[in-house]
Write a protein that holds these residues in place. Structure first.
Motif, PDB file in Angstrom:
ATOM      1  N   GLN A 176     -14.229  44.509  37.920  1.00  0.00           N
ATOM      2  CA  GLN A 176     -15.304  44.905  39.176  1.00  0.00           C
ATOM      3  C   GLN A 176     -15.693  46.345  38.722  1.00  0.00           C
ATOM      4  OE1 GLN A 176     -17.085  43.114  41.026  1.00  0.00           O
ATOM      5  NE2 GLN A 176     -18.363  44.766  41.835  1.00  0.00           N
ATOM      6  N   ALA A 177     -14.391  46.912  38.604  1.00  0.00           N
ATOM      7  CA  ALA A 177     -14.618  48.550  38.375  1.00  0.00           C
ATOM      8  C   ALA A 177     -15.579  48.729  37.165  1.00  0.00           C
ATOM      9  CB  ALA A 177     -13.186  49.472  38.238  1.00  0.00           C
ATOM     10  N   VAL A 178     -15.525  47.973  36.001  1.00  0.00           N
ATOM     11  CA  VAL A 178     -16.198  48.277  34.727  1.00  0.00           C
ATOM     12  C   VAL A 178     -17.639  48.120  35.365  1.00  0.00           C
ATOM     13  CG1 VAL A 178     -16.910  47.294  32.704  1.00  0.00           C
ATOM     14  CG2 VAL A 178     -14.272  47.583  33.262  1.00  0.00           C
ATOM     15  N   VAL A 179     -18.145  46.842  36.146  1.00  0.00           N
ATOM     16  CA  VAL A 179     -19.291  46.597  36.397  1.00  0.00           C
ATOM     17  C   VAL A 179     -19.905  47.790  37.296  1.00  0.00           C
ATOM     18  CG1 VAL A 179     -20.635  45.232  37.968  1.00  0.00           C
ATOM     19  CG2 VAL A 179     -18.854  44.247  36.334  1.00  0.00           C
ATOM     20  N   GLU A 180     -19.196  48.407  38.263  1.00  0.00           N
ATOM     21  CA  GLU A 180     -19.496  49.406  38.977  1.00  0.00           C
ATOM     22  C   GLU A 180     -19.654  50.778  38.344  1.00  0.00           C
ATOM     23  OE1 GLU A 180     -17.145  49.485  42.690  1.00  0.00           O
ATOM     24  OE2 GLU A 180     -17.748  47.253  43.086  1.00  0.00           O
ATOM     25  N   LEU A 181     -18.684  50.969  37.503  1.00  0.00           N
ATOM     26  CA  LEU A 181     -19.014  52.385  37.189  1.00  0.00           C
ATOM     27  C   LEU A 181     -19.456  52.481  35.627  1.00  0.00           C
ATOM     28  CD1 LEU A 181     -15.015  53.434  37.933  1.00  0.00           C
ATOM     29  CD2 LEU A 181     -16.982  54.176  39.025  1.00  0.00           C
ATOM     30  N   GLY A 182     -19.738  51.344  35.031  1.00  0.00           N
ATOM     31  CA  GLY A 182     -20.065  51.373  33.605  1.00  0.00           C
ATOM     32  C   GLY A 182     -18.999  51.945  32.848  1.00  0.00           C
ATOM     33  N   LEU A 183     -19.501  51.643  31.212  1.00  0.00           N
ATOM     34  CA  LEU A 183     -18.367  52.209  30.446  1.00  0.00           C
ATOM     35  C   LEU A 183     -18.826  53.335  29.718  1.00  0.00           C
ATOM     36  CD1 LEU A 183     -17.392  48.418  28.677  1.00  0.00           C
ATOM     37  CD2 LEU A 183     -16.027  50.123  30.311  1.00  0.00           C
ATOM     38  N   PRO A 184     -18.205  54.276  29.030  1.00  0.00           N
ATOM     39  CA  PRO A 184     -16.645  54.056  29.074  1.00  0.00           C
ATOM     40  C   PRO A 184     -16.161  54.398  30.530  1.00  0.00           C
ATOM     41  CG  PRO A 184     -17.277  56.106  27.945  1.00  0.00           C
ATOM     42  CD  PRO A 184     -18.680  55.201  28.383  1.00  0.00           C
ATOM     43  N   ILE A 185     -14.631  54.188  30.783  1.00  0.00           N
ATOM     44  CA  ILE A 185     -13.758  54.594  31.943  1.00  0.00           C
ATOM     45  C   ILE A 185     -12.472  55.090  31.072  1.00  0.00           C
ATOM     46  CG2 ILE A 185     -15.154  53.094  33.552  1.00  0.00           C
ATOM     47  CD1 ILE A 185     -12.555  51.328  33.542  1.00  0.00           C
ATOM     48  N   VAL A 186     -11.912  55.823  32.022  1.00  0.00           N
ATOM     49  CA  VAL A 186     -10.504  55.928  31.924  1.00  0.00           C
ATOM     50  C   VAL A 186      -9.790  55.329  32.906  1.00  0.00           C
ATOM     51  CG1 VAL A 186      -8.813  58.076  31.456  1.00  0.00           C
ATOM     52  CG2 VAL A 186     -11.263  58.416  30.918  1.00  0.00           C
ATOM     53  N   LEU A 187      -8.827  54.537  32.391  1.00  0.00           N
ATOM     54  CA  LEU A 187      -7.835  53.842  33.490  1.00  0.00           C
ATOM     55  C   LEU A 187      -6.563  54.585  33.210  1.00  0.00           C
ATOM     56  CD1 LEU A 187      -7.527  51.303  35.085  1.00  0.00           C
ATOM     57  CD2 LEU A 187      -6.807  49.919  32.995  1.00  0.00           C
ATOM     58  N   LYS A 188      -6.058  54.780  34.703  1.00  0.00           N
ATOM     59  CA  LYS A 188      -4.920  55.741  34.517  1.00  0.00           C
ATOM     60  C   LYS A 188      -3.813  55.055  35.688  1.00  0.00           C
ATOM     61  CE  LYS A 188      -7.104  59.995  33.954  1.00  0.00           C
ATOM     62  NZ  LYS A 188      -7.506  61.474  34.545  1.00  0.00           N
ATOM     63  N   THR A 189      -2.599  55.279  35.428  1.00  0.00           N
ATOM     64  CA  THR A 189      -1.605  54.795  36.395  1.00  0.00           C
ATOM     65  C   THR A 189      -1.877  55.825  37.598  1.00  0.00           C
ATOM     66  OG1 THR A 189      -0.150  56.380  35.435  1.00  0.00           O
ATOM     67  CG2 THR A 189      -0.072  53.822  34.873  1.00  0.00           C
ATOM     68  N   VAL A 190      -1.406  55.414  38.696  1.00  0.00           N
ATOM     69  CA  VAL A 190      -1.782  56.329  39.974  1.00  0.00           C
ATOM     70  C   VAL A 190      -0.690  57.086  40.160  1.00  0.00           C
ATOM     71  CG1 VAL A 190      -1.607  56.345  42.549  1.00  0.00           C
ATOM     72  CG2 VAL A 190      -3.213  54.536  41.418  1.00  0.00           C
ATOM     73  N   THR A 191       0.348  56.708  39.724  1.00  0.00           N
ATOM     74  CA  THR A 191       1.724  57.776  39.785  1.00  0.00           C
ATOM     75  C   THR A 191       2.151  58.033  38.401  1.00  0.00           C
ATOM     76  OG1 THR A 191       3.090  55.883  40.254  1.00  0.00           O
ATOM     77  CG2 THR A 191       2.077  57.311  41.956  1.00  0.00           C
ATOM     78  N   GLY A 192       2.805  58.947  38.080  1.00  0.00           N
ATOM     79  CA  GLY A 192       3.563  59.257  36.855  1.00  0.00           C
ATOM     80  C   GLY A 192       2.513  59.482  35.704  1.00  0.00           C
ATOM     81  N   GLY A 193       2.946  59.563  34.406  1.00  0.00           N
ATOM     82  CA  GLY A 193       2.027  59.912  33.449  1.00  0.00           C
ATOM     83  C   GLY A 193       1.637  61.567  33.261  1.00  0.00           C
ATOM     84  N   TYR A 194       1.790  61.961  32.058  1.00  0.00           N
ATOM     85  CA  TYR A 194       1.388  63.579  31.743  1.00  0.00           C
ATOM     86  C   TYR A 194       1.099  63.509  30.388  1.00  0.00           C
ATOM     87  CZ  TYR A 194       6.499  63.892  30.068  1.00  0.00           C
ATOM     88  OH  TYR A 194       7.430  63.623  29.735  1.00  0.00           O
ATOM     89  N   ASP A 195       0.702  64.702  30.143  1.00  0.00           N
ATOM     90  CA  ASP A 195       0.360  64.870  28.593  1.00  0.00           C
ATOM     91  C   ASP A 195      -0.254  63.630  27.890  1.00  0.00           C
ATOM     92  OD1 ASP A 195       1.178  67.357  28.533  1.00  0.00           O
ATOM     93  OD2 ASP A 195       3.219  67.373  27.795  1.00  0.00           O
ATOM     94  N   GLY A 196      -1.184  62.894  28.601  1.00  0.00           N
ATOM     95  CA  GLY A 196      -1.943  61.928  28.019  1.00  0.00           C
ATOM     96  C   GLY A 196      -1.233  60.508  28.147  1.00  0.00           C
ATOM     97  N   LYS A 197      -0.147  60.556  28.657  1.00  0.00           N
ATOM     98  CA  LYS A 197       0.775  59.137  28.957  1.00  0.00           C
ATOM     99  C   LYS A 197       0.026  58.620  29.943  1.00  0.00           C
ATOM    100  CE  LYS A 197       4.971  61.069  26.789  1.00  0.00           C
ATOM    101  NZ  LYS A 197       4.595  62.398  26.277  1.00  0.00           N
ATOM    102  N   GLY A 198       0.047  57.057  29.948  1.00  0.00           N
ATOM    103  CA  GLY A 198      -0.367  56.456  31.374  1.00  0.00           C
ATOM    104  C   GLY A 198      -1.752  56.399  31.547  1.00  0.00           C
ATOM    105  N   GLN A 199      -2.293  56.360  30.225  1.00  0.00           N
ATOM    106  CA  GLN A 199      -3.888  56.457  30.350  1.00  0.00           C
ATOM    107  C   GLN A 199      -4.322  55.569  29.250  1.00  0.00           C
ATOM    108  OE1 GLN A 199      -5.830  60.295  30.196  1.00  0.00           O
ATOM    109  NE2 GLN A 199      -4.200  61.121  31.258  1.00  0.00           N
ATOM    110  N   PHE A 200      -5.758  54.811  29.552  1.00  0.00           N
ATOM    111  CA  PHE A 200      -6.254  54.243  28.471  1.00  0.00           C
ATOM    112  C   PHE A 200      -7.772  54.376  28.701  1.00  0.00           C
ATOM    113  CE2 PHE A 200      -7.961  50.530  26.398  1.00  0.00           C
ATOM    114  CZ  PHE A 200      -7.124  50.126  25.607  1.00  0.00           C
ATOM    115  N   VAL A 201      -8.252  54.824  27.453  1.00  0.00           N
ATOM    116  CA  VAL A 201      -9.700  54.792  27.414  1.00  0.00           C
ATOM    117  C   VAL A 201     -10.465  53.661  27.031  1.00  0.00           C
ATOM    118  CG1 VAL A 201     -11.811  56.076  26.546  1.00  0.00           C
ATOM    119  CG2 VAL A 201      -9.489  57.304  26.787  1.00  0.00           C
ATOM    120  N   LEU A 202     -11.315  53.189  27.953  1.00  0.00           N
ATOM    121  CA  LEU A 202     -11.768  51.853  27.904  1.00  0.00           C
ATOM    122  C   LEU A 202     -13.156  51.838  27.576  1.00  0.00           C
ATOM    123  CD1 LEU A 202     -10.848  48.959  30.622  1.00  0.00           C
ATOM    124  CD2 LEU A 202     -12.645  48.862  28.926  1.00  0.00           C
TER     125      LEU A 202
END
Length: 373
Positions: free
Chosen positions: A126-152
């Motif tokens: 649904q987020a892909v539909v509403e935001l369009g692509l590309p999007i960056v998907l991230k964990t809400v907590t944790g992650g740094y220096d590029g970790k915990g992310q996925f460029v869709l």
């Protein structure tokens, strides 16, 4: 003044905070997993592996701060029953949760890219539909220096992105911002409400890790007051004490906030030599209740991270205007081992000096392009 500041974390940021504290006759202690951490040479380290270490750490200092943005809020709650932490708990808890952070930016009218909460594969679709692509998907907590992310970038990556990050269950999808560059604004707020800001830094990354920062950020005269306004709103709203960093994207629509860091920041390391009063000293001053120092730039500066492998110290120090800072860390791929600050007497020589440095760094960085310094 004779005061002790306890710092959650004993990495290079804690090390440099303690170095700035010593000339003010302020000692530091540290709460860290390993007792041989970079800050250990500058004060007592209480290992979180030990059962009573937290209480011993709390007893070791008069006032407390942090260098690690993922400091457990549960530890902070124990501490604040008897002692004071700067920055405040609310700032730390907000910065640890990307959804709460975006909500705060919205509340203070600080522009951000469109975003959606994601907690299932269906909500990701649904987020892909509403935001369009590309999007960056991230964990809400944790992650740094590029970790915990996925460029869709394409719809056929949805299942892969969910498989990689979905187990975290709480995710945030952000519209991919078309930005020309990333900048950061660092500011400090004293206990009396006094706010000082440093010049914008233009930041460049290598494999998701900050490689170098240019200060003042080129062609940013019009952006400086806007960024200062945004970070001042945050500081005052949070009743903040200490150094706060706000990372921003420069877009055709203006500045968009990316995230905030409730601590001294890698993009502010230049200030040790490049500003009248560094981010580290001003943070210590704020936490200790002392007057803040001038954040004025001494002269244009480039700060370069040493990542993964040490250069030969003699090669770096042979360059006129180079300042070397090593963190007493062993080599490992992607690890920040130190930094180099370049600030020759003649700022016209800065670009040439960057080119010279690039020749002696073991890990190549994009320092040789025209940086319009």
């Amino acid at each position: 003044m004779n005061k002790t500041i306890g710092i959650f974390g004993g990495g290079q940021l804690g090390r440099m905070m303690a170095q700035a504290a010593l000339p003010l006759n302020i000692q530091c202690t540290f709460f860290e997993t390993e007792t041989d951490c970079p800050a250990a040479i500058l004060g007592s380290v209480f290992s979180s592996k030990n059962e009573h270490a937290l209480q011993d750490f709390i007893a070791s200092a008069d006032v407390f701060s942090l260098e690690f943005e993922n400091t457990p809020v549960a530890d902070v709650d124990v501490l604040t029953q008897t002692k004071t932490l700067h920055p405040p708990r609310l700032a730390l808890a907000t910065a640890q949760n990307r959804l709460a952070e975006k909500s705060l930016f919205d509340e203070l009218n600080i522009p951000v890219a469109p975003y959606r909460a994601v907690d299932s594969l269906d909500s990701l679709k649904q987020a892909v539909v509403e935001l369009g692509l590309p999007i960056v998907l991230k964990t809400v907590t944790g992650g740094y220096d590029g970790k915990g992310q996925f460029v869709l970038r394409t719809e056929d990556q949805i299942d892969t992105a969910w498989a990689e990050l979905g187990p975290a269950k709480s995710l945030i999808a952000e519209s991919f911002v078309k930005f020309s560059r990333e900048v950061s604004i660092i500011a400090v707020r004293g206990q009396n409400g006094d706010v000082r800001t440093w010049a914008l830094a233009e930041n460049h990354h290598h494999h998701g890790i900050l490689s170098h920062s240019i200060v003042p950020a080129p062609n940013s005269t019009d952006l400086q007051p806007i960024a200062q306004d945004y970070i001042t709103r945050l500081l005052n709203h949070l009743n903040y004490v200490g150094v706060l960093t706000l990372e921003l994207f420069v877009t055709e629509q203006g500045l968009y906030a990316n995230e905030m860091a409730c601590r001294v920041h890698n993009s502010g390391h230049w200030s040790i030599e490049g500003a009248i009063c560094s981010q580290f000293e001003n943070h210590i001053r704020a936490v200790a209740g002392l007057p803040l120092g001038s954040t004025e730039v001494v002269r244009p500066t480039v700060m370069i991270n040493i990542i993964g492998q040490h250069p030969k110290s003699e090669d770096v120090l042979a360059l006129n205007g180079a300042h070397l800072h090593l963190y007493n860390k062993s080599e490992r791929t992607g690890r920040k081992l130190g930094h180099i600050t370049l600030m020759p007497n003649n700022s016209d020589d800065l670009t040439d000096l960057c080119r010279q440095l690039a020749q002696v760094l073991p890990v190549p960085l994009a320092l040789t392009a025209d940086m319009n310094i």
